[in-house]
Motif scaffolding. Structure first.
Motif, short mmCIF file in Angstrom:
data_model
loop_
_atom_site.label_atom_id
_atom_site.label_comp_id
_atom_site.label_asym_id
_atom_site.label_seq_id
_atom_site.Cartn_x
_atom_site.Cartn_y
_atom_site.Cartn_z
N LEU A 1 0.85 -1.19 0.00
CA LEU A 1 0.00 0.00 0.00
C LEU A 1 0.89 1.24 0.00
O LEU A 1 1.84 1.32 0.77
N GLY A 2 0.57 2.19 -0.85
CA GLY A 2 1.41 3.36 -0.98
C GLY A 2 1.12 4.42 0.06
O GLY A 2 -0.02 4.58 0.53
N VAL A 3 2.14 5.15 0.46
CA VAL A 3 1.96 6.32 1.32
C VAL A 3 1.09 7.33 0.56
O VAL A 3 1.35 7.62 -0.61
N GLY A 4 0.05 7.83 1.21
CA GLY A 4 -0.85 8.78 0.57
C GLY A 4 -1.99 8.15 -0.21
O GLY A 4 -2.86 8.87 -0.73
N GLU A 5 -2.04 6.83 -0.28
CA GLU A 5 -3.12 6.15 -0.99
C GLU A 5 -4.40 6.19 -0.17
O GLU A 5 -4.38 6.00 1.06
N ALA A 6 -5.55 6.45 -0.81
CA ALA A 6 -6.84 6.50 -0.12
C ALA A 6 -7.34 5.08 0.12
O ALA A 6 -7.44 4.28 -0.81
N LEU A 7 -7.69 4.79 1.39
CA LEU A 7 -8.06 3.44 1.78
C LEU A 7 -9.43 3.43 2.46
O LEU A 7 -9.78 4.35 3.19
N ASP A 8 -10.19 2.38 2.21
CA ASP A 8 -11.46 2.14 2.89
C ASP A 8 -11.28 0.97 3.85
O ASP A 8 -10.78 -0.09 3.45
N LEU A 9 -11.68 1.17 5.11
CA LEU A 9 -11.47 0.14 6.13
C LEU A 9 -12.79 -0.26 6.77
O LEU A 9 -13.66 0.59 7.02
N THR A 10 -12.93 -1.55 7.03
CA THR A 10 -14.06 -2.07 7.79
C THR A 10 -13.55 -3.07 8.81
O THR A 10 -12.72 -3.92 8.48
N THR A 11 -14.00 -2.93 10.05
CA THR A 11 -13.70 -3.91 11.09
C THR A 11 -15.01 -4.46 11.63
O THR A 11 -15.93 -3.71 11.94
N GLU A 12 -15.09 -5.77 11.70
CA GLU A 12 -16.29 -6.41 12.23
C GLU A 12 -15.91 -7.47 13.25
O GLU A 12 -14.82 -8.04 13.19
N VAL A 13 -16.80 -7.71 14.18
CA VAL A 13 -16.60 -8.74 15.19
C VAL A 13 -17.91 -9.50 15.34
O VAL A 13 -19.00 -8.92 15.30
N GLY A 14 -17.81 -10.82 15.46
CA GLY A 14 -18.98 -11.65 15.63
C GLY A 14 -19.17 -12.07 17.08
O GLY A 14 -18.59 -11.49 18.00
N ALA A 15 -19.98 -13.08 17.27
CA ALA A 15 -20.28 -13.57 18.62
C ALA A 15 -19.02 -14.12 19.27
O ALA A 15 -18.12 -14.63 18.59
N PRO A 16 -18.92 -14.01 20.59
CA PRO A 16 -17.75 -14.56 21.28
C PRO A 16 -17.68 -16.07 21.14
O PRO A 16 -18.69 -16.76 21.04
N ARG A 17 -16.45 -16.59 21.12
CA ARG A 17 -16.24 -18.03 21.06
C ARG A 17 -15.51 -18.49 22.32
O ARG A 17 -14.85 -17.70 23.00
N PRO A 18 -15.62 -19.76 22.65
CA PRO A 18 -15.13 -20.22 23.96
C PRO A 18 -13.61 -20.26 24.05
O PRO A 18 -12.89 -20.47 23.07
#
Length: 297
Positions: A120-137
């Protein structure tokens, strides 16, 4: 992978700062944690949550400052671990959301996997998504996987999974085995880490968890003195072998014992058939702080 949430919330503006820390701390304050908008719901009802940021640009001054503190060379492309800093505000937004069932204070980062599909280049426009689901044991509580996707020009360029442990509140099910590194390398070169490393990294990354800042703030949360950020230990380890790695790769690590500051750690690396195996250990007894491995993506 996390179960896809029903809705993705957008995080706008420049997130982070004191207000984020306050929101993260409120759910552990007696009395305040019962107020609407602060009170956490039961873990059994949580199915998932996601936040996104659009058109995020990594500016040269911040990239260079990050490279300096983590040991990366200065280039026109981002260090492999840098996008995690862009995603960290999404992690905090999820943890601070009333729908998320656990307070941010007390979440322990135990594993991290990064897959880069291209540089990824310095200055490049980026779209980010973070997701989390149900907890696991987990044998000591529950695990939550924060899955981040970074896209550029509509194509996925970088992905990561940050796994956090929350002690207590067990959920039903058989715990899955974590990352196992067989016969990790030992010894190696020693790095002396200064007392202010956590504060320096916090100033660049935005991760100002009190356990990383001063002896007094760390003691308030059960540590004898401040500790290094886990993602700094991963970044510094990758920086040590950066010139041997391909642009497209996966790097998995498990965070073991905390690194107290100031302190000395030993970094060792070994080339294997699939890539590189590395370890950050205590020079005194060889106990691991971080175990990791790489492979081509």
């Amino acid at each position: 992978m996390a179960t896809a949430p029903a809705q993705t919330k957008t995080l706008s503006g420049e997130p982070g700062g004191l207000s984020t820390l306050v929101r993260a701390a409120l759910p552990v304050v007696p009395g305040v944690n019962r107020l609407p908008g602060v009170r956490k719901g039961p873990a059994r009802d949580f199915t998932g949550l996601a936040y996104s940021r659009e058109r995020v640009v990594a500016e040269r001054p911040r990239v260079d400052a990050y490279a300096a503190v983590c040991g990366f060379p200065l280039k026109d492309v981002l260090p492999l671990t840098f996008p995690h800093m862009l995603a960290f505000p999404l992690h905090m937004a999820i943890m601070s959301d009333p729908a998320f069932p656990f307070p941010a204070i007390g979440m322990v980062h135990v594993e991290n996997t990064i897959t880069a599909h291209r540089a990824l280049g310095v200055g490049e426009a980026l779209d980010l998504t973070t997701e989390v689901g149900a907890p696991r044991p987990h044998t000591k509580g529950v695990l939550l996987d924060f899955v981040t996707t970074v896209s550029a020009d509509g194509e996925t360029a970088w992905e990561s999974t940050s796994t956090y442990l929350r002690r207590g509140r067990l959920v039903e099910g058989e715990p899955a085995p974590g990352l196992a590194i067989v016969d990790p390398p030992t010894g190696g070169v020693e790095w002396r880490l200064p007392a202010n490393l956590g504060r320096t990294y916090a100033g660049i990354s935005g991760d100002a968890n009190p356990i990383h800042l001063y002896p007094l703030t760390a003691k308030a949360l059960g540590f004898p003195r401040q500790i290094a950020h886990g993602m700094w230990t991963k970044a510094r380890s990758i920086a040590a072998i950066e010139n041997r790695l391909p642009a497209a790769l996966t790097v998995e690590v498990a965070f073991k014992k905390p690194v107290f500051l100031p302190g000395t750690v030993a970094f060792a690396v070994r080339q294997d058939d699939a890539g590189w195996t590395f370890a950050l250990t205590s020079p005194k007894d060889g106990s691991p702080h971080l175990l990791g491995r790489t492979r081509s993506a």
